[in-house]
Design an enzyme around this catalytic site. Structure first.
Site, PDB file in Angstrom:
ATOM      1  N   CYS A   1       1.048  -1.304   0.466  1.00  9.23           N
ATOM      2  CA  CYS A   1      -0.062   0.117   0.099  1.00  9.23           C
ATOM      3  C   CYS A   1       0.857   1.409   0.368  1.00  9.23           C
ATOM      4  O   CYS A   1       0.866   2.072  -0.731  1.00  9.23           O
ATOM      5  CB  CYS A   1      -1.237   0.098   1.387  1.00  9.23           C
ATOM      6  SG  CYS A   1      -2.222  -1.430   0.947  1.00  9.23           S
TER       7      CYS A   1
ATOM      8  N   HIS B   1      -2.272   6.385   2.934  1.00  8.15           N
ATOM      9  CA  HIS B   1      -1.321   5.381   3.908  1.00  8.15           C
ATOM     10  C   HIS B   1      -0.871   6.920   3.981  1.00  8.15           C
ATOM     11  O   HIS B   1       1.075   5.979   3.942  1.00  8.15           O
ATOM     12  CB  HIS B   1      -1.347   4.127   3.450  1.00  8.15           C
ATOM     13  CG  HIS B   1      -0.734   3.277   4.655  1.00  8.15           C
ATOM     14  ND1 HIS B   1      -0.908   2.282   4.741  1.00  8.15           N
ATOM     15  CD2 HIS B   1      -0.365   3.776   5.893  1.00  8.15           C
ATOM     16  CE1 HIS B   1       0.220   1.467   5.426  1.00  8.15           C
ATOM     17  NE2 HIS B   1       0.210   2.662   6.338  1.00  8.15           N
TER      18      HIS B   1
END
Length: 504
Positions: free
Chosen positions: A52, A102
């Site tokens: 991610c 993120h």
């Protein structure tokens, strides 16, 4: 000429090979399939790191992970790394992010004027990988509960998040047409589905029947390459066979989650139509990486196989780009220069950049045909790199045997070609290129140094008063809805869309 708005929609962990606009598939995606029919579809788009945070840092910056220290899911993303949001903001665009990116570290904006939601993942260093103890499995690593608990649900943490992401994004579009001025926007809408855990509400679960769920091909574990074997140990699957019914449930829920993403895309498209923005907005849909979904016996991402590394990428701008397919290999690092060119800007000379604009591809004029990837996180004991060019994919490591696949003719990567006599020269050329491109000892030193710094700092920051880096969306309630310092008639008129005539 009026500059186009950009609506960039991201899905998390959506495996391109499973989607109906890339081949035969039971997955139902009516809205995305319609966009694909009228837009430009990239058949060989890759993430630059199959995890991610590293993938997303590369996506927004156009720079490969080793250039910006994007080593794992707890890597600090420096505030001085230019992103497409910085570029577009300098070009006069309103830049906003609704949803997940993120970002790790104290800067949670990275050029976006607004973040409409918090993030679903933590912004601290707690998920740092530790090459100093390669045999230790941290408690926060993925395990198989996502598969073993797969099935329908009423509510989850991820549903809570994505409902807010889409609601806030639609409100942003409504607000845009209700406000004065003609600044174009770049709105990034980043949802967390179909990322595991594999569970989805019954309405989406019921779109599929067990009979429609193809089971993956799972070879013997001991026949897998060393990195695959380490991944099985990372998520605690080594020598622990999964029940077939749970494999099917996980894939069925994943398909349902893909349809859930499609449903939300439909809501965003409807909002563009309702607000009159559809003709003035370029829509880009992509993702951060894929999901192995049990293929090759593997789950989640963290490898360079097609299911984990290939991402959907389509661009819809009817009237600007004709419908076409692009077979050349590209990557999400190419999005920054693409967005800048679409916005009528130019790249800043002297700033580092690994991505290349996709606009020649969008215009049907050809373009580059190669993608590079770097992975230094879970399951690795050293850097694991990738080159994708022409028909071939080369996976490079100085710790494990290198792998070579002809993905054009062998899309499921069942025949590994590193020992094929007729591919010997190609393999040698790839190996020489990789060794010239990457200084593995230097990257290894940089990764280890970063891991050690972050572990030390993270340990210190758990003591005493906690000061969170997680993004806090600020809302001034005094300016919301109906308030006594705002003229009632004026407020109601401005909030209504379309606005009524003044003399009525």
């Amino acid at each position: 000429m009026k500059r186009k708005n950009i609506l960039f929609i991201m899905a998390d962990q959506m495996a391109a090979p499973m989607l109906p606009f890339y081949g035969p598939s039971p997955v139902k995606l009516p809205n995305l399939s319609r966009l694909a029919e009228q837009g430009v579809v990239f058949d060989a788009a890759y993430c630059n790191s199959p995890l991610c945070a590293p993938s997303r840092f590369t996506l927004v910056s156009g720079q490969l992970p080793s250039k910006i220290g994007a080593y794992d899911n707890a890597a600090d993303f420096p505030a001085d790394v230019p992103t497409y949001a910085h570029y577009l903001r300098r070009l006069g665009y309103r830049t906003a992010l609704s949803g997940k990116m993120h970002f790790c570290g104290p800067d949670q904006l990275h050029g976006y004027e607004e973040r409409l939601t918090s993030d679903i993942y933590p912004a601290d260093y707690g998920w740092a990988v530790n090459w100093d103890e390669p045999g230790v499995r941290p408690s926060w690593y993925h395990n198989m509960s996502s598969v073993l608990q797969a099935g329908p649900c009423v509510r989850t943490n991820q549903l809570d998040f994505d409902e807010e992401v889409v609601f806030k994004a639609r409100q942003y579009l409504y607000d845009h047409v209700r406000e004065d001025g003609d600044r174009p926007f770049c709105l990034t809408v980043s949802m967390t589905h179909p990322h595991d855990p594999y569970t989805i509400p019954k309405a989406f679960w019921d779109l599929y029947d067990n009979a429609d769920i193809p089971l993956p091909a799972t070879p013997e574990q001991h026949s897998l390459d060393p990195h695959s074997q380490r991944l099985l140990k990372v998520y605690d699957l080594w020598d622990k066979p999964l029940p077939v019914d749970k494999i099917r449930d996980a894939r069925r829920a994943y398909f349902g989650a893909c349809s859930y993403i499609d449903d939300n895309v439909g809501k965003l498209l409807q909002t563009l139509e309702e607000t009159g923005l559809a003709d003035d907005t370029v829509i880009v849909f992509s993702g951060d990486h894929g999901d192995m979904l049990g293929e090759r016996g593997l789950w989640y991402k963290m490898h360079w196989f097609e299911m984990a590394a290939r991402v959907p990428l389509l661009v819809s701008a009817p009237g600007q780009f004709g419908a076409r397919r692009v077979s050349a290999a590209v990557s999400t690092a190419d999005l920054l220069p693409t967005f800048v060119e679409l916005a009528g800007g130019s790249l800043e000379p002297g700033l580092p950049l690994d991505g290349r604009s996709l606009v020649p591809h969008l215009q049907g004029q050809g373009g580059h045909d190669e993608a590079f990837g770097e992975y230094m996180a879970e399951g690795t004991v050293g850097p694991l790199m990738m080159i994708r060019r022409g028909a071939y994919k080369f996976i490079y490591s100085e710790d494990d045997p290198c792998l070579l696949f002809d993905v054009d003719n062998d899309p499921r990567e069942q025949e590994e070609l590193s020992h094929s006599p007729q591919h010997r020269q190609l393999f040698d050329d790839f190996l020489a290129e990789a060794r010239a491109r990457w200084d593995i000892p230097a990257i290894r030193r940089d990764v280890l140094a970063s891991q050690r710094r972050r572990r030390f700092v993270a340990g210190a920051l758990t003591l005493g008063t906690l000061k969170s880096w997680d993004h806090q969306p600020l809302v001034d309630a005094s300016q919301q809805y109906m308030r006594n310092h705002i003229d009632l008639d004026d407020l109601e008129r401005k909030a209504r869309y379309p606005q009524p005539c003044q003399n009525q």
